[in-house]
Design a protein around this motif. Sequence first.
Motif, PDB file in Angstrom:
ATOM      1  N   ILE A  97       0.836  -1.205   0.000  1.00 42.80           N
ATOM      2  CA  ILE A  97       0.000   0.000   0.000  1.00 42.80           C
ATOM      3  C   ILE A  97       0.869   1.252   0.000  1.00 42.80           C
ATOM      4  O   ILE A  97       0.644   2.191  -0.782  1.00 42.80           O
ATOM      5  CB  ILE A  97      -0.957  -0.015   1.208  1.00 42.80           C
ATOM      6  CG1 ILE A  97      -2.021  -1.110   1.017  1.00 42.80           C
ATOM      7  CG2 ILE A  97      -1.618   1.349   1.384  1.00 42.80           C
ATOM      8  CD1 ILE A  97      -2.868  -1.366   2.238  1.00 42.80           C
ATOM      9  N   THR A  98       1.886   1.293   0.873  1.00 35.84           N
ATOM     10  CA  THR A  98       2.724   2.501   0.958  1.00 35.84           C
ATOM     11  C   THR A  98       3.547   2.695  -0.309  1.00 35.84           C
ATOM     12  O   THR A  98       3.679   3.817  -0.805  1.00 35.84           O
ATOM     13  CB  THR A  98       3.640   2.439   2.191  1.00 35.84           C
ATOM     14  OG1 THR A  98       4.350   1.193   2.207  1.00 35.84           O
ATOM     15  CG2 THR A  98       2.849   2.564   3.465  1.00 35.84           C
ATOM     16  N   GLY A 100       2.799   1.638  -3.347  1.00 35.21           N
ATOM     17  CA  GLY A 100       1.917   1.985  -4.450  1.00 35.21           C
ATOM     18  C   GLY A 100       1.560   3.458  -4.455  1.00 35.21           C
ATOM     19  O   GLY A 100       1.585   4.121  -5.504  1.00 35.21           O
ATOM     20  N   LEU A 101       1.243   3.991  -3.269  1.00 40.62           N
ATOM     21  CA  LEU A 101       0.893   5.410  -3.165  1.00 40.62           C
ATOM     22  C   LEU A 101       2.083   6.302  -3.506  1.00 40.62           C
ATOM     23  O   LEU A 101       1.944   7.316  -4.215  1.00 40.62           O
ATOM     24  CB  LEU A 101       0.391   5.719  -1.750  1.00 40.62           C
ATOM     25  CG  LEU A 101      -0.934   5.049  -1.357  1.00 40.62           C
ATOM     26  CD1 LEU A 101      -1.258   5.321   0.108  1.00 40.62           C
ATOM     27  CD2 LEU A 101      -2.072   5.526  -2.254  1.00 40.62           C
ATOM     28  N   VAL A 195      -1.702  -1.153  -4.630  1.00 42.46           N
ATOM     29  CA  VAL A 195      -2.687  -0.923  -3.567  1.00 42.46           C
ATOM     30  C   VAL A 195      -3.827  -1.931  -3.665  1.00 42.46           C
ATOM     31  O   VAL A 195      -4.274  -2.500  -2.659  1.00 42.46           O
ATOM     32  CB  VAL A 195      -3.224   0.522  -3.648  1.00 42.46           C
ATOM     33  CG1 VAL A 195      -4.268   0.755  -2.559  1.00 42.46           C
ATOM     34  CG2 VAL A 195      -2.077   1.527  -3.521  1.00 42.46           C
TER      35      VAL A 195
END
Length: 447
Positions: A97-98, A100-101, A195
């Motif tokens: 998640i981190t 991807g952002l 994500v």
Amino acid sequence: MTELATIGRTNQQRCDLSKRIFRRIVPLLCVVYVISFLDRTNIGFAKDRLEVDLGISAAAYGLGAGLFFLSYALLEVPSNLLMRKVGAKWWIARIMITWGLLSSAMALVQGEISFYVIRLLLGAAEAGLFPGVILYFTYWFTREERAKANGYFLLGASIANIVGSPVAGLLLSLDGLGGLHGWQWLFIVEGVPAVVLAFIVLRVLPDSPQSASWVTKEEVRDLQARLDAEADVAQERTGRHPVAQVLRDVQILMVIAVYFCHQVAIYAVAYFLPSIIGSANSLTPIQTGLLTMLPWLASGVGALLLPRLATTASRARLLIATALIVMAFGFVLGLVAGPVLGLVGMCISGFVFWCVNSTIFTFPASRLTGAALAGGLAFVNSCGILGGFVGPYLMGLMENATGNPASGLWAVAVLLVVGAVLAMLLRQGHEGPSVDTPARKSSLEFD
């Protein structure tokens, strides 16, 4: 006869379990690595546009590309130790998640400073993924099966470039759409899958065999007994190996040196190959992407065929050393030949790209146990992966000095030869100073 039949049934059951484990966890983790490698290397296709649109020079680009690996290396050991405590699926999902952002946030880069900052943050976000998966495989596969599992996992890097190269060319062609540059579309679009996939990992990936609904209690006990027996052999041979003692193990230091030389080469190619190919002729972004795909296609074939040859420690050494020499030869051919033979040389190098990654971690894994295994694998990867900083930075400096984006490959070829010499000195934990102990033929066969 009854005893032989019982042994035969047991071996067949273990083989069936190995196949089931492979099909349940390795393809998913391979997809994770596809997205990971795509997001860390897609700036290779944006290099020339960043120079034109933002004034980022080749040297600054090489530094920014490499800065990813500084923060990545710094945080890998704590990341792996945390994964061991909180569980694989939660930690891998958090990483995804981190990163991807932050990968999508690369679209916000305005100049060299913001480029450096986001690359550092991206490295910190992704820290621990690769050694975490290598550690995770030690929960599921015996030593003789791991090189093959590692090889299929690393296939993700090849797939990322096979798929990502033409996709990057298409996204760069969107220049001007919605008022954005093509390289901005490249970063925005390619950050999203990480994500989305993180939530699939949370739902599907078990933390260990004990928590997997598709493994019986009897299978768990048998697998754990085999893994414990390997750990006992490693501990008897090398002691408990607190992480601090890793530095005293000459063999592990040699593994780091070999891996470092290899990573210099891999990321020199990953970040500069589109520019090298694009400089040979006047090519469109799509044409550059399609040609860049070819060496990575060769690497995918090699990842499927070659790691399974490492069935003994001596074969693993020979495979690593041979791969490094072949890579050096392919780079030199790419430097001295014309565009067509040069691309052939890069494809020859590509064929053996992943022999080292898939095999070399079996050496420290055979010498460490418990928490030292988690920290030790991350430590080896952290030090070796610093080659990912040196490779792009060296290539950028050489391009600035010579005007040729391929000139740095001469220095890379020399490092590969040094790595090949060191590789022949490696020993696994179950070996004596010069005696090779063969592993049994891997039971992990695929239909």
